[in-house]
Structures are given as C-alpha cells and as structure tokens.
Design a protein around this motif. Sequence first.
Motif, PDB file in Angstrom:
ATOM      1  N   LEU A 243       0.885  -1.302  -0.027  1.00 42.52           N
ATOM      2  CA  LEU A 243       0.091   0.222   0.067  1.00 42.52           C
ATOM      3  C   LEU A 243       0.678   1.341  -0.032  1.00 42.52           C
ATOM      4  O   LEU A 243       0.578   2.164  -0.812  1.00 42.52           O
ATOM      5  CB  LEU A 243      -1.113   0.130   1.240  1.00 42.52           C
ATOM      6  CG  LEU A 243      -1.940   1.178   1.349  1.00 42.52           C
ATOM      7  CD1 LEU A 243      -2.776   1.429   0.275  1.00 42.52           C
ATOM      8  CD2 LEU A 243      -2.548   1.159   2.649  1.00 42.52           C
ATOM      9  N   LYS A 244       1.864   1.150   0.830  1.00 41.77           N
ATOM     10  CA  LYS A 244       2.670   2.388   1.073  1.00 41.77           C
ATOM     11  C   LYS A 244       3.350   2.749  -0.335  1.00 41.77           C
ATOM     12  O   LYS A 244       4.021   3.952  -0.608  1.00 41.77           O
ATOM     13  CB  LYS A 244       3.564   2.400   2.105  1.00 41.77           C
ATOM     14  CG  LYS A 244       2.777   2.362   3.633  1.00 41.77           C
ATOM     15  CD  LYS A 244       2.087   3.773   3.966  1.00 41.77           C
ATOM     16  CE  LYS A 244       1.034   3.550   4.987  1.00 41.77           C
ATOM     17  NZ  LYS A 244       1.942   3.282   6.352  1.00 41.77           N
ATOM     18  N   THR A 245       4.081   1.678  -0.862  1.00 39.37           N
ATOM     19  CA  THR A 245       4.871   1.425  -2.132  1.00 39.37           C
ATOM     20  C   THR A 245       3.819   2.287  -3.241  1.00 39.37           C
ATOM     21  O   THR A 245       4.472   3.077  -3.966  1.00 39.37           O
ATOM     22  CB  THR A 245       5.186   0.305  -2.390  1.00 39.37           C
ATOM     23  OG1 THR A 245       6.131  -0.153  -1.377  1.00 39.37           O
ATOM     24  CG2 THR A 245       5.982   0.283  -3.754  1.00 39.37           C
ATOM     25  N   THR A 246       2.522   1.801  -3.247  1.00 37.62           N
ATOM     26  CA  THR A 246       1.771   2.220  -4.376  1.00 37.62           C
ATOM     27  C   THR A 246       1.415   3.648  -4.277  1.00 37.62           C
ATOM     28  O   THR A 246       1.396   4.341  -5.129  1.00 37.62           O
ATOM     29  CB  THR A 246       0.409   1.154  -4.271  1.00 37.62           C
ATOM     30  OG1 THR A 246       0.769  -0.012  -4.422  1.00 37.62           O
ATOM     31  CG2 THR A 246      -0.552   1.957  -5.174  1.00 37.62           C
ATOM     32  N   GLU A 247       1.424   4.235  -2.957  1.00 40.13           N
ATOM     33  CA  GLU A 247       1.015   5.465  -2.786  1.00 40.13           C
ATOM     34  C   GLU A 247       2.374   6.479  -3.156  1.00 40.13           C
ATOM     35  O   GLU A 247       1.935   7.583  -3.654  1.00 40.13           O
ATOM     36  CB  GLU A 247       0.486   5.881  -1.293  1.00 40.13           C
ATOM     37  CG  GLU A 247      -0.590   5.190  -0.897  1.00 40.13           C
ATOM     38  CD  GLU A 247      -0.997   5.558   0.545  1.00 40.13           C
ATOM     39  OE1 GLU A 247      -0.236   5.738   1.288  1.00 40.13           O
ATOM     40  OE2 GLU A 247      -2.234   5.030   1.033  1.00 40.13           O
ATOM     41  N   GLY A 248       3.562   5.843  -2.609  1.00 35.40           N
ATOM     42  CA  GLY A 248       4.744   6.689  -2.802  1.00 35.40           C
ATOM     43  C   GLY A 248       5.011   6.732  -4.324  1.00 35.40           C
ATOM     44  O   GLY A 248       5.459   7.686  -4.881  1.00 35.40           O
ATOM     45  N   THR A 249       4.681   5.651  -5.100  1.00 31.04           N
ATOM     46  CA  THR A 249       4.709   5.482  -6.468  1.00 31.04           C
ATOM     47  C   THR A 249       4.120   6.526  -7.380  1.00 31.04           C
ATOM     48  O   THR A 249       4.508   7.439  -8.205  1.00 31.04           O
ATOM     49  CB  THR A 249       4.767   4.130  -7.029  1.00 31.04           C
ATOM     50  OG1 THR A 249       5.556   3.249  -6.572  1.00 31.04           O
ATOM     51  CG2 THR A 249       4.966   4.012  -8.633  1.00 31.04           C
ATOM     52  N   ALA A 250       2.633   6.645  -6.894  1.00 30.67           N
ATOM     53  CA  ALA A 250       1.701   7.368  -7.619  1.00 30.67           C
ATOM     54  C   ALA A 250       2.222   8.992  -7.430  1.00 30.67           C
ATOM     55  O   ALA A 250       2.082   9.869  -8.361  1.00 30.67           O
ATOM     56  CB  ALA A 250       0.470   7.270  -6.950  1.00 30.67           C
ATOM     57  N   LEU A 251       2.693   9.357  -6.132  1.00 29.66           N
ATOM     58  CA  LEU A 251       3.258  10.681  -5.741  1.00 29.66           C
ATOM     59  C   LEU A 251       4.298  11.066  -6.485  1.00 29.66           C
ATOM     60  O   LEU A 251       4.759  11.995  -6.950  1.00 29.66           O
ATOM     61  CB  LEU A 251       3.474  10.764  -4.293  1.00 29.66           C
ATOM     62  CG  LEU A 251       2.216  10.836  -3.404  1.00 29.66           C
ATOM     63  CD1 LEU A 251       2.862  10.786  -1.907  1.00 29.66           C
ATOM     64  CD2 LEU A 251       1.444  12.058  -3.706  1.00 29.66           C
ATOM     65  N   ALA A 252       5.545   9.979  -6.660  1.00 22.15           N
ATOM     66  CA  ALA A 252       6.541  10.167  -7.488  1.00 22.15           C
ATOM     67  C   ALA A 252       6.388  10.303  -8.721  1.00 22.15           C
ATOM     68  O   ALA A 252       6.973  11.389  -9.595  1.00 22.15           O
ATOM     69  CB  ALA A 252       7.618   8.887  -7.275  1.00 22.15           C
ATOM     70  N   VAL A 253       5.413   9.635  -9.465  1.00 20.42           N
ATOM     71  CA  VAL A 253       5.110   9.580 -10.900  1.00 20.42           C
ATOM     72  C   VAL A 253       4.485  11.134 -11.242  1.00 20.42           C
ATOM     73  O   VAL A 253       5.203  11.763 -12.413  1.00 20.42           O
ATOM     74  CB  VAL A 253       4.067   8.575 -11.257  1.00 20.42           C
ATOM     75  CG1 VAL A 253       3.674   8.917 -12.642  1.00 20.42           C
ATOM     76  CG2 VAL A 253       4.830   7.370 -11.315  1.00 20.42           C
TER      77      VAL A 253
END
Length: 350
Positions: A243-253
């Motif tokens: 979950l945290k990786t998904t959220e972080g990836t979305a913000l990074a993209v």
Amino acid sequence: MKIIVDAMGGDNAPEAIVAGAVQAINAQKDLTVVLTGDKERIEKILRSGEGNEEKPYSYDPTRLEIVHCAEVITNDDVPTVAIRQKKDSSLVVALKILKEDEEAKGFVSAGSTGAVLTGALLRVGRIRGISRPAVCPVLPTAKGGKVLLIDAGANAECKPVNLCHFAIMGTAYAKAMGISSPRVGLVTNGTEEHKGDPLHQESYQLLKNLAGIRFVGNVEGRDIMSGDIDVAVCDGFSGNIALKTTEGTALAVMSVIKENIKASFWAKIGYALFMRKAFKNIKRVLDYSKYGGAVLLGIDKVVVKSHGSSKAESVCASILQARDAAANGLTETIKEMLSQVDLEAIGSEA
C-alpha cells in the motif's frame, strides 16, 4: 442511516472533519452524522464556514448532531491504555454510540490506526467466526475499476486461517460494492502454485478449495492494480508495504511529470495544448481521497479508518463509504458467507 464520526481524529481535525461531514449530509439526503468531540470548537467551525463568519456552512441541522467529549486520543498515546483510560475521548465515545445505538450503522475516524483498531475490537467486538479483523483500502486499477487490498497493516504476522478469513471478508466487501463474482488473488513472489513461503503455500491449498471464493491463484505485487483481480489477499506486513509503495509511486510519478512539464517552454506549450486533460484524468484516477478510507473488516459494525492527513473531500468520501457499506449489508454478507464455509477445514489459530 446514522454514521458516527470522530471529529477530533486526524492531522486536520476538527476543521476538515466538520467540513467533510457537512459535504456528506448535503450529498446524501437520507444520512445523519453524529460528530463526537469538542462541541464549542465544532459549533464555531460550523458558524465560520470556510473561514468566513458572514457565510456559515449551509446544512440541515436536524441531520447533524454533536456529542461533547473532553478528551482526545493522539498518535502518541498507547492504544490499549488510551482506550481504557480516556473514556471521554471522541474516539471511545463514538464507538460506544456505535455499539449501543441500533440506528448507528457505521463509524469513521482519521485518528490513530492502532487506537481505532483496538477500540473497535474492545468496544464493538468481532464478527463471530472471524479470527482477526483486517484493514481493507480500495485502490484504483489500470482498467478503471477498483481492487480491495486486504490486509493492509492490521496483522503483521498471519496464519493460513487468517488469510482465508481475509479472502471471505474481501469477497463480501466486493459483493457489497456491486461485484457479483469477485476474483480473489493471493499476493506472493510468483504466480506458480508452489511459490511463496510455507504460509502462502498452505494458504493457496486452502483457498483453492474454499467454498464461496472465486480464487484465481497467486499474483505478484505488480498485478495488484492490473484490473485482473478484485481482491488482493496479503498478510498485514506485506500488504502495508504494498500500500505505501503504491501511494509513494503515484506521488513520485506525478512529481516527475510536473517537473518535466516545467523544464522547458515547449513542454509547457505541449501540456497546455494537448495533454492537460490527459494528465488531469491520470491525477484523478490516482487520487486516493476520492475512494474514502480503509474499511476495518471483521468488526460487528462498519468501521472506516480514513487517512490521517485526510482533508474534507476524503472525509466526505469516507462517510459515504461507511453509509454505502452498511446500506449494502456488508457485515450481514460476511456472516452469511461464514455460515456456508467449513471452518474446521481451514483450521484455527491454535
């Protein structure tokens, strides 16, 4: 339909919580919201509106109740201690109302996850037959749908029986959301049947024979948001990382896209003329706030844990999420599915 809301929980409480509650009752005419917290502060926010004392919030006062509480449980409190000692806190009082009021169908808080989980267990109780409750957020998929991630952090260490119960509860939730035959995948390190540690290997064998579950096999982390499954079953440790990786990836993209648009004149022109709508759609799909919070499945009434940094829009979505889950019979569906399962066949935690 009455939903109880912890007005003092979260980074932006009580302002964002009150604003979200007003949005929710204005959006859903059959909804009553009960706010628990500092009554004086809440009433002041309602009078001042969005910072303009000449324009207070517009809402039906008969559908917004306030229950005064003198205490607040914070992230610094030890959950088990706080739940027992801070009996006049906004969280504990809200859960007491949820338990005792038959008209109260759901609860929402953006406060401490540990306190919400502990309080729900101690004050409301588990559904009979469920080994452990699980945190279940809704994520967007590449095909425009939704996927449920269960468990996303409530249980760091699990046994096969827990993962089976997660699959049952996730399926029930997906059905409550309107998916007639939810596809369930077990998240591990490969799609082959033999992949994973002993926990996942044993869970696989149980899940493929579990009545009422449409088990499609193992899936990898990259498949969670593919749109090929409706329920992603995880142990809480792996699920929280996912979950945290998904959220972080979305913000990074989104950050990389934004910086590249700013990098040159021609990039700005191209964005303004051709890509603005596309990027807005991408941002809309990846925005967690519109999906509400994470439902705490396995509790005897609907409990929604909203993101700690939730603003008014996300709080509103969480309240409507709780309302819809209750209206669609989430807890009743879980109980019905449990009655159809051979619980002895999937074992116990002993």
